[in-house]
Design a protein around this motif. Structure first.
Motif, PDB file in Angstrom:
ATOM      1  N   TYR A   1       0.700  -1.388  -0.103  1.00  3.58           N
ATOM      2  CA  TYR A   1      -0.089   0.039   0.366  1.00  3.58           C
ATOM      3  C   TYR A   1       0.746   1.100  -0.092  1.00  3.58           C
ATOM      4  CZ  TYR A   1      -3.890   2.787   1.400  1.00  3.58           C
ATOM      5  OH  TYR A   1      -5.149   3.825   1.678  1.00  3.58           O
ATOM      6  N   VAL A   2       0.463   1.667  -0.749  1.00  7.24           N
ATOM      7  CA  VAL A   2       1.320   3.850  -0.264  1.00  7.24           C
ATOM      8  C   VAL A   2       0.031   4.493  -0.409  1.00  7.24           C
ATOM      9  CG1 VAL A   2       2.508   5.243  -2.148  1.00  7.24           C
ATOM     10  CG2 VAL A   2       3.245   2.883  -2.350  1.00  7.24           C
ATOM     11  N   ASP A   3      -0.049   5.209   0.116  1.00  6.98           N
ATOM     12  CA  ASP A   3      -1.246   6.273   0.535  1.00  6.98           C
ATOM     13  C   ASP A   3      -0.856   7.727   0.306  1.00  6.98           C
ATOM     14  OD1 ASP A   3      -3.245   7.047   1.334  1.00  6.98           O
ATOM     15  OD2 ASP A   3      -3.171   6.213   3.843  1.00  6.98           O
ATOM     16  N   ILE A   4      -1.335   8.953   0.267  1.00  8.96           N
ATOM     17  CA  ILE A   4      -1.150  10.143   0.046  1.00  8.96           C
ATOM     18  C   ILE A   4      -2.230  11.045   0.372  1.00  8.96           C
ATOM     19  CG2 ILE A   4       0.085  10.326  -1.766  1.00  8.96           C
ATOM     20  CD1 ILE A   4      -2.749  11.899  -2.591  1.00  8.96           C
ATOM     21  N   SER A   5      -3.346   9.658   2.040  1.00  8.35           N
ATOM     22  CA  SER A   5      -4.384  10.485   2.223  1.00  8.35           C
ATOM     23  C   SER A   5      -4.142  10.385   4.123  1.00  8.35           C
ATOM     24  CB  SER A   5      -5.597   9.299   2.395  1.00  8.35           C
ATOM     25  OG  SER A   5      -5.469   8.252   1.574  1.00  8.35           O
ATOM     26  N   PHE A   6      -4.715  12.533   3.751  1.00  7.85           N
ATOM     27  CA  PHE A   6      -4.149  12.994   5.347  1.00  7.85           C
ATOM     28  C   PHE A   6      -5.413  11.725   5.842  1.00  7.85           C
ATOM     29  CE2 PHE A   6      -5.776  15.391   9.058  1.00  7.85           C
ATOM     30  CZ  PHE A   6      -4.349  15.392   9.275  1.00  7.85           C
ATOM     31  N   MET A   7      -4.920  11.401   7.577  1.00  9.39           N
ATOM     32  CA  MET A   7      -5.693  11.223   8.758  1.00  9.39           C
ATOM     33  C   MET A   7      -5.049  11.749  10.055  1.00  9.39           C
ATOM     34  SD  MET A   7      -3.943   7.483   8.478  1.00  9.39           S
ATOM     35  CE  MET A   7      -3.517   6.542   6.615  1.00  9.39           C
ATOM     36  N   ALA A   8      -5.966  12.196  10.870  1.00 11.99           N
ATOM     37  CA  ALA A   8      -5.596  12.681  11.829  1.00 11.99           C
ATOM     38  C   ALA A   8      -4.643  11.407  13.111  1.00 11.99           C
ATOM     39  CB  ALA A   8      -6.769  12.612  12.503  1.00 11.99           C
ATOM     40  N   GLU A   9      -5.552  10.285  12.813  1.00 14.15           N
ATOM     41  CA  GLU A   9      -5.055   9.520  13.377  1.00 14.15           C
ATOM     42  C   GLU A   9      -3.440   9.149  13.338  1.00 14.15           C
ATOM     43  OE1 GLU A   9      -6.899   8.960  11.140  1.00 14.15           O
ATOM     44  OE2 GLU A   9      -9.511   8.347  12.535  1.00 14.15           O
ATOM     45  N   ASP A  10      -2.387   8.079  14.042  1.00 12.43           N
ATOM     46  CA  ASP A  10      -0.863   8.421  13.404  1.00 12.43           C
ATOM     47  C   ASP A  10      -1.587   6.597  12.843  1.00 12.43           C
ATOM     48  OD1 ASP A  10       1.554   7.232  13.552  1.00 12.43           O
ATOM     49  OD2 ASP A  10       1.852   7.105  15.372  1.00 12.43           O
ATOM     50  N   PRO A  11      -0.732   6.861  11.595  1.00 11.80           N
ATOM     51  CA  PRO A  11      -1.028   5.244  11.626  1.00 11.80           C
ATOM     52  C   PRO A  11       0.088   4.061  11.360  1.00 11.80           C
ATOM     53  CG  PRO A  11       0.238   6.889   9.489  1.00 11.80           C
ATOM     54  CD  PRO A  11      -0.637   7.574  10.862  1.00 11.80           C
ATOM     55  N   LEU A  12       1.246   4.627  12.011  1.00  9.99           N
ATOM     56  CA  LEU A  12       1.704   3.513  12.547  1.00  9.99           C
ATOM     57  C   LEU A  12       1.626   3.443  13.583  1.00  9.99           C
ATOM     58  CD1 LEU A  12       5.377   5.858  12.568  1.00  9.99           C
ATOM     59  CD2 LEU A  12       4.459   4.794  10.543  1.00  9.99           C
ATOM     60  N   VAL A  13       0.486   3.099  14.404  1.00 11.06           N
ATOM     61  CA  VAL A  13      -0.452   2.268  15.104  1.00 11.06           C
ATOM     62  C   VAL A  13       0.045   0.725  13.988  1.00 11.06           C
ATOM     63  CG1 VAL A  13      -0.780   3.716  15.814  1.00 11.06           C
ATOM     64  CG2 VAL A  13      -2.933   2.855  14.381  1.00 11.06           C
ATOM     65  N   LEU A  14      -0.678   0.968  12.822  1.00 15.16           N
ATOM     66  CA  LEU A  14      -0.483  -0.134  12.101  1.00 15.16           C
ATOM     67  C   LEU A  14       0.289  -0.986  12.166  1.00 15.16           C
ATOM     68  CD1 LEU A  14      -4.097   0.679  10.239  1.00 15.16           C
ATOM     69  CD2 LEU A  14      -4.354  -1.038  12.597  1.00 15.16           C
ATOM     70  N   SER A  15       1.553  -0.874  12.125  1.00  8.51           N
ATOM     71  CA  SER A  15       2.517  -1.266  11.883  1.00  8.51           C
ATOM     72  C   SER A  15       3.211  -2.610  12.138  1.00  8.51           C
ATOM     73  CB  SER A  15       3.948  -0.426  12.173  1.00  8.51           C
ATOM     74  OG  SER A  15       5.232  -0.614  11.332  1.00  8.51           O
ATOM     75  N   GLU A  16       2.953  -3.193  13.043  1.00 11.31           N
ATOM     76  CA  GLU A  16       2.723  -4.126  13.572  1.00 11.31           C
ATOM     77  C   GLU A  16       2.110  -5.370  12.956  1.00 11.31           C
ATOM     78  OE1 GLU A  16       5.395  -5.306  15.532  1.00 11.31           O
ATOM     79  OE2 GLU A  16       4.465  -7.713  15.054  1.00 11.31           O
ATOM     80  N   LEU A  17       0.678  -4.464  12.918  1.00 10.88           N
ATOM     81  CA  LEU A  17       0.336  -5.579  11.979  1.00 10.88           C
ATOM     82  C   LEU A  17       0.204  -6.147  10.314  1.00 10.88           C
ATOM     83  CD1 LEU A  17      -3.046  -7.275  11.933  1.00 10.88           C
ATOM     84  CD2 LEU A  17      -3.792  -4.505  10.851  1.00 10.88           C
TER      85      LEU A  17
END
Lengths: 375, 375
Positions: free
Chosen positions: B83-99
């Motif tokens: 996945y390569v993403d340009i979406s802004f998100m208020a949340e921290d996407p790195l929380v899904l890194s372990e997954l």
């Protein structure tokens, strides 16, 4: 805001017995606690009751919301009582002059600071200058403490303030009436003790457009620099529009949103100091030589009586004018603008003297205009 | 705005077969008319359908509204696709890194211009500087034609623009994360070919706050001078508030009124030219000597392809990154910010080369910092 100041000034004069009428009981109790006067809680929109009330008194002073201005003038004339008015009205009050003349009633309208004393100055100047070439009126009512971003508080109904930002202004240029956009022709002017203010066209010439012979006349309202640009931005953004727009499935009038957001911040705090600035410039020839006549007023909040400057400078001209009517110094039937009174020998001077006795002190300066600058 | 540019860039590459999915049939037809690709009209908020769609492809690129950013990332990871993403998100996407690591999935987020290429520059600088003392990122997407009063048009969802004016910004100062108000610390900067812009703090450092060792880091968005003050005024007036107020007997959300009044004027006309300005400054010691590394980008609307600059500068980094993933140049499982990719030897340089091939040309300048100016 102004009515109570007018009532107090007249009540302090042993020649008068004063009744204040308003529909607001709290406001009546407040003024009754400050002065020797009667109060009457009444709906002044009931014109039959208003006529009856007027008939029970010798002179009526009006300080009405703009939408009630003309109907009140008519009711007092119908009651055949003298009237001195500071109410703004969009309509031309002089349309009732024939009715007043027929009834032998003397009514003077627009009798505040500007329009008001500015008109008297113009009227006086018109008797001194041949020709009368140019009239400039600059007026401001401002808070002493300037707070970002608007640096402004409304000394009268804030809805009427927004009207100043949207209503086109009639000026006179080269002998013709010219309509200029609201907030147009901004210019910076310096006032001793106040600093730099920004002036913009407002529709304040009113009767002067027709009664004065000067071929060039402007009337401008002033704010602290920056305010005008912000109002132009808000107007451009559509926030002063009275046409409803769709917001979240509802019809919403932007100007009502502006009022809800702006007016709380535009309200004077209790005891907050304000100031009034008025400058009237009249140019023309006196005895064949070009001169510039200039009256300046800088008035401030009166902490000793807790009276706002705008209440003083707007209310006292009306109470002084009421005395002119009461003692017969001005008794001509009809509906008159203040310039008609100012053109009578001695009355503008008497007005300035009486204002000064109340601490509202004009300065006057007259100087020749170097010939190179004469039109 | 950006998704179609990404799709066209990939579709022009014979190595890829491209499917564009959107719920907007008109948008799909438009892009299908411009490039060799498949389209699929689908509700991407349906996560089961999204997982199935992702599973049918090798690499997914995301350009989602901010509120759908995190759930889309999660769905693609669950489908075990890159996945390569340009979406802004208020949340921290790195929380899904372990997954992502557990599933062997490579995901790179915030992969636009800034955040995006700016992060790659920072990542590269972090490999060159010991110590890495200071990072500055300045970014602007602006219309070429400046119209009073706002001199602005929104290159992405205008609601997200207003968010920039209210959301506090995290900067790093003296090694600590400091929260500064939105629209704070305005400063004027000159850019060749553009003129003076006004920069203000925005919350764009994001992952860099934690991934970079520099004790001082700022990220600022830029507008033409004057815009920032007007936004501060509108915010102060309450027009950006999300708390309903009573207007004419209705509950009205001021920010919705602001959106209704402002956004029509903030929308680019068809074919209207925009420009993108990006400056990244990294300071620190290289081989013991203090240096200032500076990357500058000035990109303009491409009239030949009718592609807005913001679409080019935001979309191409993502499509180039997708190639890094496709050919294995970056294949590490996990959710990664672009600085992780930029720190890998050769990848930031490859990114700049590929961007330049698409007309998005950075300049680079490196110069010693005179010792008197070193902290």
């Amino acid at each position: 805001m102004v009515g109570s100041t007018m009532a107090e000034d007249l009540a302090a004069d042993e020649n008068f017995e004063v009744t204040v009428a308003d529909r607001d009981r709290v406001a009546l109790e407040r003024v009754a606690g400050r002065a020797r006067l009667h109060t009457l809680c009444a709906d002044l929109g009931d014109l039959a009751a208003l006529r009856e009330l007027a008939a029970g008194h010798d002179i009526v002073l009006g300080a009405m919301p703009s939408h009630m201005g003309l109907q009140t003038l008519r009711a007092v004339i119908e009651a055949k009582r003298s009237y001195v008015d500071i109410s703004f009205m969009a309509e031309d009050p002089l349309v009732l002059s024939e009715l007043a003349r027929a009834g032998g009633v003397t009514a003077i309208v627009d009798c505040g600071v500007a329009p008001g004393t500015s008109n008297m100055a113009a009227g006086w100047a018109s008797t001194q200058l041949r020709p009368f070439r140019r009239l400039e009126v600059y007026v401001a009512g401002l808070p002493v403490v300037r707070r970002w971003p608007f640096q402004y508080k409304a000394p009268f109904a804030p809805a009427d303030v927004i009207e100043e930002y949207v209503r086109p202004a009639r000026i006179v240029s080269g002998g013709r009436v010219v309509v200029r956009p609201a907030l147009s022709d901004p210019e910076l002017l310096d006032f001793p003790g106040v600093g730099t203010l920004e002036a913009f066209n407002t529709d304040g010439l009113r009767s002067l457009v027709h009664t004065m012979p000067a071929p060039d006349m402007i009337e401008k309202t002033m704010r602290y620099p920056g305010h005008v640009e912000l109002m132009r931005v808000l107007r451009e953004t559509g926030l002063f529009s009275e046409t409803a727009i769709a917001v979240g499935g509802q019809a919403v009038v932007p100007r009502e949103v502006a009022a809800a957001l702006l007016f709380p911040g535009w309200t004077y705090d209790v005891g907050e100091a304000d100031l009034t600035v008025l400058r009237v410039v009249a140019e023309g020839d006196r005895d064949g030589s070009p001169v510039r006549m200039q009256w300046d007023l800088l008035d401030r909040y009166d902490a000793s009586t807790e009276t706002r400057s705008m209440s003083r400078t707007t209310g006292f001209p009306a109470t002084i004018m009421a005395r002119f009517v009461a003692d017969g110094r001005f008794a001509e039937p009809g509906v008159h603008p203040p310039e008609t009174v100012g053109a009578r020998a001695g009355l503008f001077e008497a007005m300035l003297t009486e204002l000064s006795a109340r601490g509202v002190a004009f300065t006057y300066d007259e100087r020749p205009i170097p010939s190179g600058l004469t039109p």
